[in-house]
Design an enzyme around this catalytic site. Structure first.
Site, PDB file in Angstrom:
ATOM      1  N   LYS A 151       0.834  -1.218   0.000  1.00  0.00           N
ATOM      2  CA  LYS A 151       0.000   0.000   0.000  1.00  0.00           C
ATOM      3  C   LYS A 151       0.862   1.258   0.000  1.00  0.00           C
ATOM      4  CE  LYS A 151      -0.277  -0.429   5.019  1.00  0.00           C
ATOM      5  NZ  LYS A 151      -1.044  -0.985   6.146  1.00  0.00           N
TER       6      LYS A 151
ATOM      7  N   ARG B 217     -10.825   0.158  14.676  1.00  0.00           N
ATOM      8  CA  ARG B 217     -10.786   0.762  13.344  1.00  0.00           C
ATOM      9  C   ARG B 217     -11.874   0.108  12.491  1.00  0.00           C
ATOM     10  NH1 ARG B 217      -5.003   1.105  10.381  1.00  0.00           N
ATOM     11  NH2 ARG B 217      -5.392  -1.087  10.018  1.00  0.00           N
TER      12      ARG B 217
ATOM     13  N   TYR C 144      15.098  30.952   6.125  1.00  0.00           N
ATOM     14  CA  TYR C 144      13.919  31.622   6.684  1.00  0.00           C
ATOM     15  C   TYR C 144      13.975  31.649   8.204  1.00  0.00           C
ATOM     16  CZ  TYR C 144      11.665  30.962   2.108  1.00  0.00           C
ATOM     17  OH  TYR C 144      11.342  30.995   0.791  1.00  0.00           O
TER      18      TYR C 144
ATOM     19  N   MET D  20      11.154  24.725   0.978  1.00  0.00           N
ATOM     20  CA  MET D  20      10.321  23.827   0.172  1.00  0.00           C
ATOM     21  C   MET D  20      11.174  22.961  -0.765  1.00  0.00           C
ATOM     22  SD  MET D  20       7.207  24.701  -2.446  1.00  0.00           S
ATOM     23  CE  MET D  20       6.099  25.450  -1.260  1.00  0.00           C
TER      24      MET D  20
HETATM   25  C1  PLP Z   1      -0.334  -1.768   6.977  1.00  0.00           C
HETATM   26  C2  PLP Z   1      -0.922  -3.004   7.530  1.00  0.00           C
HETATM   27  C3  PLP Z   1      -0.127  -4.145   7.740  1.00  0.00           C
HETATM   28  C4  PLP Z   1       1.382  -4.110   7.651  1.00  0.00           C
HETATM   29  O1  PLP Z   1       1.829  -3.409   8.784  1.00  0.00           O
HETATM   30  P1  PLP Z   1       3.380  -3.323   9.194  1.00  0.00           P
HETATM   31  O2  PLP Z   1       3.368  -2.711  10.538  1.00  0.00           O
HETATM   32  O3  PLP Z   1       4.030  -2.444   8.187  1.00  0.00           O
HETATM   33  O4  PLP Z   1       3.904  -4.703   9.167  1.00  0.00           O
HETATM   34  C5  PLP Z   1      -0.766  -5.311   8.106  1.00  0.00           C
HETATM   35  N1  PLP Z   1      -2.114  -5.352   8.277  1.00  0.00           N
HETATM   36  C6  PLP Z   1      -2.891  -4.274   8.128  1.00  0.00           C
HETATM   37  C7  PLP Z   1      -4.358  -4.386   8.340  1.00  0.00           C
HETATM   38  C8  PLP Z   1      -2.330  -3.058   7.762  1.00  0.00           C
HETATM   39  O5  PLP Z   1      -3.108  -1.979   7.633  1.00  0.00           O
END
Ligand code: PLP
Length: 369
Positions: free
Chosen positions: A35, A134, A263, A310
């Protein structure tokens, strides 16, 4: 090479995957979290390496990420870890993305999209909330939802939960994770009692994948460890960082004692010195809060002086002889010439390495080596 790039050491990624696999049972599947553009590392290239390594599942967080992977020819099973919008359901089904579901309304949306596409037995996984707060159903509702999934014509492909403190070594946290695991097992029992096979049972993200084999069940979902960082309180030296952020000295300026830099005039030269200008700033992902960190030029470390802008920042190089256009390494594995890792930068800023690599923005070209 452009002035600022993120070098991605794909061999390190591959070695991390093999190392992680060596910690898992033979029959446990591996689902690599890819992801957010593979935590900033480049989703397509990382997905290709993961497929070569025999990874069965890839975890994404947006339907658009799945579409991008399918267009690139990635055939692995894709697991969508977050909920998508109702308007994205057709795209989800067309791209064979396996969603997490946990309520009737959402199950209906998936079931309708599958019917519309003429797909039978479309696989979904049931998410169970065991204490993360969640997404997920309560463990006691798992049986009822499993029946709903099957009666809607979907395939009950698996069941999962997510831990909130599994990367902590604190005693209370360890107990909390054990309780979450026990609640997950009770949800699985409820599904079985409803007469439904629970399919792929999975709950382990990075920390339990490496350190709690009893929690592997049928699949592990490692993320950050694949990119070379130990999660939370854990340490070790088997994993290799995959990303380095590299730039080049674009100018060297003589600064006199009493003159200020950048800055806000937060830094003033105490004596005459030389300052190297680096074309990297917060729009590249070197955030303002990292002002003061040391960057590596010719194997020596020099502090960023004054505020990070930036698109640029300045480094105090004193009287050292440094050539214009030389490389300057912000972070990375040892072989990149870096002095700091993303983990050390994160520790210094009260954050986690995930945020450091995800912050490296789109205008920074990923160079795969
Ligand atoms: C992102 C995520 C993972 C992986 O998490 P890590 O801490 O990077 O190993 C696993 N399961 C879910 C549901 C996640 O959102």
């Amino acid at each position: 090479m452009k002035s600022t790039v993120a070098k991605i050491y794909l061999d390190n990624f591959r070695e991390n995957l093999y190392f992680i696999r060596s910690k898992m049972n033979k029959n446990t599947k591996m689902c690599v979290a890819i992801k957010a553009d593979a935590y900033g590392h480049g989703a397509i290239e990382c997905a290709k390496v993961a497929e070569e390594c025999g990874v069965e599942y890839l975890a994404i967080a947006r339907v658009s990420e799945g579409v991008q992977l399918r267009r690139a020819g990635i055939g692995a099973d894709l697991l969508l870890l977050s909920l998508c919008d109702p308007s994205e359901m057709d795209e989800l089904v067309q791209n064979r993305i396996t969603p997490l579901v946990f309520d009737s309304e959402y199950v209906d949306l998936v079931a309708n999209a599958a019917k519309k596409a003429g797909v039978q037995n479309y696989a979904v996984h049931l998410a169970v909330d065991t204490g993360m707060g969640r997404i997920g159903c309560y463990p006691e509702d798992a049986g009822k939802l499993a029946k709903k999934i099957v009666s809607d014509g979907l395939f009950f492909g698996g069941i999962c939960t997510h831990f909130s403190v599994s990367d902590s070594k604190n005693e209370d946290d360890v107990l909390y994770t054990k309780n979450q695991f026990a609640r997950f097992l009770s949800a699985i029992e409820n599904v079985r009692r409803a007469g439904i096979e629970p399919g792929i049972r999975h709950c382990a993200a990075s920390a339990p994948t490496l350190f709690c084999p009893e929690m592997h069940l049928d699949m592990c979902r490692p993320g950050i460890v694949c990119y070379g960082y130990y999660p939370g309180d854990f340490t070790g030296d088997d994993l290799k960082p995959v990303m380095s952020l590299i730039t080049k000295v674009s100018a060297i300026r003589r600064i006199k004692a009493g003159e200020s830099i950048s800055y806000g005039r937060t830094w003033t030269a105490k004596k005459d010195t030389n300052v190297a200008v680096l074309p990297v700033g917060y729009a590249d992902g070197l955030l303002r809060r990292h002002a003061g960190i040391f960057v590596s030029i010719d194997g020596k470390s020099y502090p960023i002086c004054g505020r990070i802008c930036m698109d640029q920042c300045m480094v105090d190089i004193g009287d050292d002889k440094i050539e214009r256009w030389n490389e300057a390494v912000i972070f990375g594995p040892k072989e990149s010439g870096a002095i700091l890792s993303a983990k050390e930068i994160a520790d210094g800023a009260g954050t986690i390495p995930y945020e450091i690599t995800c912050a490296v923005s789109k205008r920074v070209a990923r160079v795969f080596v």
